[in-house]
Design an enzyme around this catalytic site. Structure first.
Site, mmCIF file in Angstrom:
data_model
loop_
_atom_site.group_PDB
_atom_site.id
_atom_site.type_symbol
_atom_site.label_atom_id
_atom_site.label_comp_id
_atom_site.label_asym_id
_atom_site.label_seq_id
_atom_site.Cartn_x
_atom_site.Cartn_y
_atom_site.Cartn_z
ATOM 1 N N ILE A 10 14.985 -2.555 0.422
ATOM 2 C CA ILE A 10 14.585 -3.234 1.646
ATOM 3 C C ILE A 10 15.094 -4.673 1.696
ATOM 4 O O ILE A 10 15.336 -5.210 2.772
ATOM 5 C CB ILE A 10 13.047 -3.162 1.836
ATOM 6 C CG1 ILE A 10 12.663 -3.473 3.288
ATOM 7 C CG2 ILE A 10 12.329 -4.072 0.848
ATOM 8 C CD1 ILE A 10 11.231 -3.133 3.633
ATOM 9 N N ASN A 23 0.095 -8.797 -1.504
ATOM 10 C CA ASN A 23 -1.298 -8.871 -1.941
ATOM 11 C C ASN A 23 -1.949 -10.023 -1.166
ATOM 12 O O ASN A 23 -1.248 -10.808 -0.523
ATOM 13 C CB ASN A 23 -1.397 -9.044 -3.465
ATOM 14 C CG ASN A 23 -0.794 -10.345 -3.941
ATOM 15 O OD1 ASN A 23 -1.170 -11.428 -3.496
ATOM 16 N ND2 ASN A 23 0.149 -10.252 -4.865
ATOM 17 N N GLY A 31 6.300 -4.597 -7.674
ATOM 18 C CA GLY A 31 6.861 -3.677 -6.686
ATOM 19 C C GLY A 31 7.703 -4.360 -5.627
ATOM 20 O O GLY A 31 8.442 -5.302 -5.910
ATOM 21 N N VAL A 32 7.563 -3.897 -4.394
ATOM 22 C CA VAL A 32 8.362 -4.439 -3.295
ATOM 23 C C VAL A 32 8.042 -5.917 -3.065
ATOM 24 O O VAL A 32 8.922 -6.711 -2.723
ATOM 25 C CB VAL A 32 8.182 -3.591 -2.007
ATOM 26 C CG1 VAL A 32 6.810 -3.776 -1.387
ATOM 27 C CG2 VAL A 32 9.258 -3.903 -0.999
ATOM 28 N N ASP A 33 6.800 -6.313 -3.275
ATOM 29 C CA ASP A 33 6.401 -7.709 -3.102
ATOM 30 C C ASP A 33 7.207 -8.617 -4.028
ATOM 31 O O ASP A 33 7.797 -9.614 -3.596
ATOM 32 C CB ASP A 33 4.895 -7.830 -3.373
ATOM 33 C CG ASP A 33 4.307 -9.190 -3.029
ATOM 34 O OD1 ASP A 33 4.953 -9.982 -2.315
ATOM 35 O OD2 ASP A 33 3.177 -9.455 -3.463
ATOM 36 N N SER A 122 1.148 0.429 0.669
ATOM 37 C CA SER A 122 0.022 0.915 -0.142
ATOM 38 C C SER A 122 0.347 2.132 -1.006
ATOM 39 O O SER A 122 -0.525 2.615 -1.727
ATOM 40 C CB SER A 122 -1.221 1.216 0.710
ATOM 41 O OG SER A 122 -1.831 0.024 1.137
ATOM 42 N N GLY A 124 2.430 2.349 -3.558
ATOM 43 C CA GLY A 124 2.790 2.036 -4.943
ATOM 44 C C GLY A 124 1.534 1.849 -5.769
ATOM 45 O O GLY A 124 0.714 2.760 -5.895
ATOM 46 N N VAL A 125 1.361 0.646 -6.308
ATOM 47 C CA VAL A 125 0.229 0.372 -7.205
ATOM 48 C C VAL A 125 -1.123 0.501 -6.496
ATOM 49 O O VAL A 125 -2.144 0.676 -7.152
ATOM 50 C CB VAL A 125 0.340 -1.017 -7.882
ATOM 51 C CG1 VAL A 125 1.552 -1.072 -8.781
ATOM 52 C CG2 VAL A 125 0.351 -2.134 -6.875
#
Length: 173
Positions: A10, A23, A31-33, A122, A124-125
Site C-alpha cells: 500500500i 492504533n 504491520g501496515v501502520d 483490523s 492483522g494483529v
C-alpha cells in the site's frame, strides 16, 4: 465508484490517499501502520504527534479517522483509522469496522480526493476474521453516497487475502 482488489504494498500506490490501519495513539506500530510510518518518513510521526489527544494517549478513537499529509509516500494524504479488536463479534465490531470505512470515505470526500486505497483494516494483529471483515467493508464502501472517490482500491498483503475480498465484492455487487 470503481472498487478494485489488488495484492501489493500500500505504501507504493499512486493514489490521492492511503488508509492506515492505525492504533489510537497514531504514533506508529506494527504491520501496515509501521510500514506506512517507515515509508512516509519522520515528518509523518511529527504530524501525528501534532493531532490533539481526545483522552490520555488517544488521538483517534476506534471507529474514527484523522488525516495527515503523506510526506515521502506517493500518496498525498494518509487517512488514519482505528479498527476494532476482534472479541468474537459481540462487542459491536461490525458497526465499529463499518464506521472506519465510512469515516475514511467522508474525509476523502471533504478533501475532494479521486482515489483512495484501503488495507484490510483490523485483519492483522487485531484478529478480525477476514471473511467477515471483507463483507462489512465492501457493504460500507458500496453504501457511500455519490461524490466520493471514483477509484477505490483494497490493497491486500497476499493473494489469499485478496481472494477473500474478491469473493465479498462479488457477493455484494
Amino acid at each position: 465508484m470503481d472498487i478494485q482488489i489488488i495484492t501489493g504494498d500500500i505504501t507504493s500506490l499512486d493514489v490521492d490517499a492511503i488508509v492506515n490501519a492505525a492504533n489510537p495513539t497514531l504514533l506508529g506500530g506494527g504491520g501496515v501502520d509501521g510500514a506506512i510510518h517507515r515509508a512516509a518518513g519522520p515528518r509523518l510521526l511529527q504530524a501525528c504527534r501534532a493531532i490533539p489527544e481526545v483522552s490520555p494517549g488517544v488521538r483517534c478513537p476506534t471507529r474514527e479517522a484523522r488525516i495527515t499529509l503523506g510526506f515521502d509516500l506517493p500518496a498525498q494524504y494518509v487517512i488514519h483509522t482505528v479498527g476494532p479488536v476482534w472479541n468474537g463479534g459481540g462487542s459491536r465490531e461490525p458497526d465499529l469496522l463499518a464506521r472506519c470505512y465510512r469515516q475514511s470515505m467522508t474525509l476523502a470526500m471533504e478533501y475532494d480526493l479521486a482515489s483512495i486505497a484501503f488495507p484490510a483494516i483490523s485483519c492483522g494483529v487485531y484478529g478480525y476474521p477476514p471473511e467477515q471483515a471483507s463483507r462489512v467493508a465492501v457493504r460500507s464502501l458500496l453504501d457511500t453516497p455519490n461524490g466520493g472517490p471514483e477509484r477505490v482500491l483494497i490493497c491486500c498483503f497476499s493473494d489469499a487475502m485478496a481472494d477473500i475480498w474478491r469473493n465479498a465484492l462479488n457477493d455484494e455487487a
